[in-house]
Design an enzyme around this catalytic site. Sequence first.
Site, PDB file in Angstrom:
ATOM      1  N   HIS A  93     121.049  32.171 -31.817  1.00 51.93           N
ATOM      2  CA  HIS A  93     121.180  33.608 -32.103  1.00 51.93           C
ATOM      3  C   HIS A  93     122.016  33.773 -33.380  1.00 51.93           C
ATOM      4  O   HIS A  93     122.973  33.025 -33.598  1.00 51.93           O
ATOM      5  CB  HIS A  93     121.852  34.327 -30.933  1.00 51.93           C
ATOM      6  CG  HIS A  93     121.750  35.815 -31.032  1.00 51.93           C
ATOM      7  ND1 HIS A  93     122.554  36.545 -31.873  1.00 51.93           N
ATOM      8  CD2 HIS A  93     120.924  36.695 -30.429  1.00 51.93           C
ATOM      9  CE1 HIS A  93     122.232  37.825 -31.768  1.00 51.93           C
ATOM     10  NE2 HIS A  93     121.242  37.940 -30.906  1.00 51.93           N
ATOM     11  N   GLU A 165     114.170  37.351 -35.476  1.00 49.16           N
ATOM     12  CA  GLU A 165     115.262  38.322 -35.461  1.00 49.16           C
ATOM     13  C   GLU A 165     115.890  38.424 -36.841  1.00 49.16           C
ATOM     14  O   GLU A 165     116.847  37.686 -37.145  1.00 49.16           O
ATOM     15  CB  GLU A 165     116.324  37.855 -34.470  1.00 49.16           C
ATOM     16  CG  GLU A 165     115.824  37.789 -33.044  1.00 49.16           C
ATOM     17  CD  GLU A 165     116.884  38.268 -32.094  1.00 49.16           C
ATOM     18  OE1 GLU A 165     116.604  39.202 -31.332  1.00 49.16           O
ATOM     19  OE2 GLU A 165     118.011  37.758 -32.149  1.00 49.16           O
TER      20      GLU A 165
HETATM   21  P1  PGA Z   1     119.819  44.638 -30.717  1.00 44.43           P
HETATM   22  O1  PGA Z   1     120.111  43.071 -30.466  1.00 44.43           O
HETATM   23  O2  PGA Z   1     118.590  44.969 -29.919  1.00 44.43           O
HETATM   24  O3  PGA Z   1     121.052  45.315 -30.187  1.00 44.43           O
HETATM   25  O4  PGA Z   1     119.618  44.806 -32.161  1.00 44.43           O
HETATM   26  C1  PGA Z   1     119.084  42.160 -30.549  1.00 44.43           C
HETATM   27  C2  PGA Z   1     119.576  40.780 -30.291  1.00 44.43           C
HETATM   28  O5  PGA Z   1     120.359  40.491 -29.396  1.00 44.43           O
HETATM   29  O6  PGA Z   1     119.191  39.891 -30.980  1.00 44.43           O
END
Ligand code: PGA
Length: 248
Positions: A93, A165
Site C-alpha cells: 500500500h 492505486e
Molecule cells: P481511499 O483509500 O478510498 O480513502 O482513498 C483507498 C486506499 O486505502 O487505498
Amino acid sequence: MKTIIANLKMNKTPSECKNYLMNLVSRFDKAENVELCVCLPFTSLAEAKYILKDSKIKLGAQNLSDYEEGGNTGEISGAMLKDAGVDYVIVGHSERRSKFKENNKLINKKIKVALKNGLGVILCVGESLVEKNTLKTLDSLREQIEEGLKGLYENELEKVILAYEPIWAIGTGKHASVREIEYAVKVIRKVIEDDFSSRAAKQIRVLYGGSVNNKNATALFKAKGMDGALIGGASLDVNMFLNLLSLL
Ligand code: PGA
C-alpha cells in the site's frame, strides 16, 4: 462478479470493529454480485474470524512481516494471520511505501511469505503525482509489478489481486478518470502478459482504489477491464458502505 476490498486502515478499536462487522454481516449477505473482503487492524482479526464464520465476507489484514518467525519484536507473521482466519493481506500500500519506507524488494519478500503461508495477496501499485505529470505512469507501474512479483510461479498469481492505486488519489477526494483507470488496467495486464502469459493477464483481477465513494462509484465502475475496487474512507461507515455496494 465484482471484488470489493474494504481497507479500514488504522481505524476502529476491537469493540468498534465488532459492531461494524456484526452490522455488516447481517445486512451484506443478501448482495449477490459482490465478493467482499474487509481488511481490519491486527487487533480485530482473531475475533472477526468468529463473526464472519458463516458469512461469505472474506477476512483481510493490512500488512505482514517479511520474516517467518522468531526474534522480530512487534511483527506479525504470515502463519499468525493464517491461523487468525485471514484470507487476504494487503501488501505494498502506498502509505506503507511512503511512511514506512517499504521498497519493492521488501514487498516481494512479503508477498512470498504470504503465499507460502496460504494467504491471498492484494498488491497495491500506483504512480505519484510527479510521475503522472511527467508521463511516467507506465514505467512506474511496470517497475512495481515486475519487482513485486519477481520469482513467482504463474500458478501463484491465482492468489494475487492487483490494485491500481494512484498515490495522488488515495484519501484526497480526487479520483482517477475512467480513461486513466482503463489505461492503467491495460498497462498492468500487459506487464503480466510479458512476464507470465496472456492467460494470466486475462485472469488476474485488477481493482481500482483512490477516493471511491457513493457519488462516483457508478461512473468509475464503467471502466473496462476493472474487476472491482479497494475502498478506504467510504468503507468506514456501514450504512454508507452498504449503499455504495448496492450501486454496483
Ligand atoms: P481511499 O483509500 O478510498 O480513502 O482513498 C483507498 C486506499 O486505502 O487505498
